[in-house]
Design a protein around this motif. Sequence first.
Motif, PDB file in Angstrom:
ATOM      1  N   ASP A  93      74.222  -8.900  40.802  1.00 29.15           N
ATOM      2  CA  ASP A  93      72.897  -8.718  40.235  1.00 29.15           C
ATOM      3  C   ASP A  93      72.571  -7.235  40.161  1.00 29.15           C
ATOM      4  N   ALA A  94      73.575  -6.426  39.824  1.00 23.52           N
ATOM      5  CA  ALA A  94      73.413  -4.974  39.821  1.00 23.52           C
ATOM      6  C   ALA A  94      72.566  -4.539  38.635  1.00 23.52           C
ATOM      7  N   PRO A  95      71.946  -3.339  38.717  1.00 20.80           N
ATOM      8  CA  PRO A  95      71.207  -2.833  37.548  1.00 20.80           C
ATOM      9  C   PRO A  95      72.157  -2.585  36.380  1.00 20.80           C
ATOM     10  N   LYS A  96      71.568  -2.676  35.194  1.00 18.11           N
ATOM     11  CA  LYS A  96      72.364  -2.648  33.976  1.00 18.11           C
ATOM     12  C   LYS A  96      73.246  -1.401  33.850  1.00 18.11           C
ATOM     13  N   TRP A  97      72.663  -0.226  34.124  1.00 19.18           N
ATOM     14  CA  TRP A  97      73.442   0.990  33.910  1.00 19.18           C
ATOM     15  C   TRP A  97      74.644   1.042  34.835  1.00 19.18           C
ATOM     16  N   LEU A  98      74.509   0.446  36.033  1.00 16.28           N
ATOM     17  CA  LEU A  98      75.621   0.445  36.975  1.00 16.28           C
ATOM     18  C   LEU A  98      76.733  -0.460  36.453  1.00 16.28           C
ATOM     19  N   VAL A  99      76.332  -1.637  35.966  1.00 20.31           N
ATOM     20  CA  VAL A  99      77.312  -2.568  35.401  1.00 20.31           C
ATOM     21  C   VAL A  99      78.075  -1.887  34.272  1.00 20.31           C
ATOM     22  N   VAL A 100      77.320  -1.187  33.410  1.00 19.96           N
ATOM     23  CA  VAL A 100      77.953  -0.521  32.264  1.00 19.96           C
ATOM     24  C   VAL A 100      78.940   0.539  32.739  1.00 19.96           C
ATOM     25  N   LEU A 101      78.505   1.309  33.740  1.00 25.08           N
ATOM     26  CA  LEU A 101      79.363   2.380  34.256  1.00 25.08           C
ATOM     27  C   LEU A 101      80.646   1.806  34.852  1.00 25.08           C
ATOM     28  N   VAL A 102      80.476   0.752  35.655  1.00 26.85           N
ATOM     29  CA  VAL A 102      81.647   0.131  36.280  1.00 26.85           C
ATOM     30  C   VAL A 102      82.560  -0.475  35.214  1.00 26.85           C
ATOM     31  N   ALA A 103      81.953  -1.103  34.218  1.00 27.41           N
ATOM     32  CA  ALA A 103      82.754  -1.721  33.158  1.00 27.41           C
ATOM     33  C   ALA A 103      83.595  -0.674  32.440  1.00 27.41           C
ATOM     34  N   ILE A 104      82.994   0.485  32.154  1.00 27.27           N
ATOM     35  CA  ILE A 104      83.725   1.536  31.444  1.00 27.27           C
ATOM     36  C   ILE A 104      84.896   2.022  32.308  1.00 27.27           C
TER      37      ILE A 104
END
Lengths: 369, 391
Positions: B48-59
């Motif tokens: 349930d992480a914040p969106k920007w963190l998910v995006v960063l990790v995904a990249i």
Amino acid sequence: MASLERQQRMGKLLVNGALLFLVLLWTIPTLGLFVSSFRTREAIQTSGWWNIFPHRAYVTLEDQTINPREAGLDPTGPMLVGGGEVTFEELREGFQAPDGRYYVWVGNRRIGRIEVQERRWTVDWDFTTSNYSQVLSGKDFEYKRPDGSIEIIPGDDFVSAFLNSLAVAVPATVIPILVAAFAAYGFAWMRFPGRRLLFILVVALLVVPLQIALVPILRDFRSLQLNGTFLAMWMAHTGFGLPLATYLLFNYISTLPRETLESAFIDGASHFTVFRRLILPLSVPALASFAIFQFLWVWNDYLVALIFLGGNPETKVITQRLADIVGSRGNDWHLLTAGAFLTMLLPMIVFFSLQRFFIRGLLAGSVKG
Amino acid sequence: MQQTTQQDAPGAGARLLTFILRLALPIAILAIAFMVMLAGFNFLRAGDAPKWLVVLVAIAWGVGGVAALYWIFNWIVERMGDPWVGRLQPFVFVGPAAAMLIWFLALPVLRTFWISLFNRDGPPEGWLNWSDLGGSFAALGERFVGLNNYIAVFTDRLMLEAFRNNIMWIVFGATLTVVFGLLIAVLADRSGFERIGKSAIFLPMAISFVGAGVIWNFIYEVRPVDAPQIGLLNALVVAAGGQPQPFPAWTAIAPWNNLFLILIVIWLQTGYAMVLFSAALKGIPGDLLEAGRVDGANEVQIFFRIMVPYIMGTIITVSTTVLIFTLKIFDVVWVMTGGQFGTDVIATQFYRQSFTARNSGYGSAIAIVLLIAIIPVMIYNLKQFREQEAF
């Protein structure tokens, strides 16, 4: 000789004039969008964006407003206003008086007032940033109509769409470059069976339209349960971008000086080391120019996102979100213009800061499928 | 097999092993990459992480994962000892790209053609059952329609309209893009503000089709006759004493309303043509132009007799690129009119049939027709490739 000089000066003027005309023609559409995105909702709906430039229009003179009772005007009969005779009904519609001014009766017959307007040079500079805050936020937005009622408008959550676009575009740019750089090195510096055949395949696939792949790949992704994920987008863009990436990087890497590499091999370096330590740093210009190309392509893409990301609002990229507003609220120009400008922001920054590399990529390039 | 066999002439067993490993390596790299990424994704989705963190990790996950895989597989191959490195390493390098190309572009050509021979449901998935061949083929035969989809493509009224529109796109869109690109390149070359002028013309290249759709929808916006026009074009029309018109949707002038969509793509693509022409013009030797001027040729003659022949190669490249581009045009039409008002093109028809009407057989036939239209360019490219170098 003087006439020749004049002829040359005329030619110069003609060339510069023609180019200036074309440049204006090409810039005005974007300028109109940019200006409109900062105008208020009412202003966009009721007047053209070019009204920010000085123009002549009727302006209400606040201090000249006439109180009919004080001025001794009787609305039941003809009145003398601005040097002309006018009835109440005409005045309520608006009356162009002989003195050049424009008179309007505001309010009802008993307690109304007469507003005086004069044609003057004016500019509409009522700018706002609320269009942007409304489009960016995911929260509801309250809009107060002129009649006082309140309209609730859902925010468009461009922030989340922007992040989604980043999550799609960055890996979908870097992964194909990495895969293509390895392949380009292999084609240029290694000998293996099937090398020629595989490279002919790369050249042939350069122009294959991606439409041809959508239905079969969608079936594959469905059976792998990948539809609607960023991973599906990365894979699709990698697959579709690879022919051009491999072709461009091969053209560059195969022209790097042979001696440098051969001396490295003599020193006992492996292919992997040479690739990592020598080829990648030397190829930065080519990598950068393709990166810009691919990034702009992926960021601006709509079709691939439409098919592989689908309708899940959680993962929608920025072009999808903008297309949604076009479809559902095509008349809300204050939102459309702000949203459209937001989608362009990052590509324009990339474009202006790295224009040199981008143009080099175009010059080295060919055609993309 | 030239080089490896000459070097060490491996036995039959080693050759078979080489072949299997060569085939298996790229597939293994892709499969592991895929599984690792999928696992990462499911992990991210569950959190349930914040969106920007998910995006960063995904990249980081996507980019780092792919890089690490190349490294690991290369490490394994290098540990295998001398003959194997030479035999297998090229396939670590080229294999994943080749596998992706085959999966995403080469095979789909055949698969789309196969699907195009069937009715709207396409061939039944997993139709081949070895224990019941007769039954499998009967199931296949039920949906098989042969070339009927292609007959439909060339007789359906809507498709014929799409073909006509695509021809208009090519005749007006591609031609005018090339003409404007050349004109601006020549003008900019002699003007006092070359850099700024070229940047301004080039800028639309950075704008998405959806964004361009919004920009031009706003220009074409129409208001009732008695209200002030907020669209630039209709404001000009009214100022000139005309009647406001809904330009792209102006069916009274069909098929010429397509021109209002074509205009958008000319606006977008001219920058590309201009950049290539500009570079080519700068490559013309100065003495060649000077010699022409000394011989008394005027500027128009110099343009047609010296410049155009000199940059003919670039003109052909730009023309084919723009041609293919206009042939595949989709987003602009889809966002502006959705293909209504007689503005459908091949690609919008393809999308509608494949994904809205869910008629995959017919949609696939349209995609194949699109490919066939592009094949001459492909052959030309291959011919050029063959001539230019001893690969």
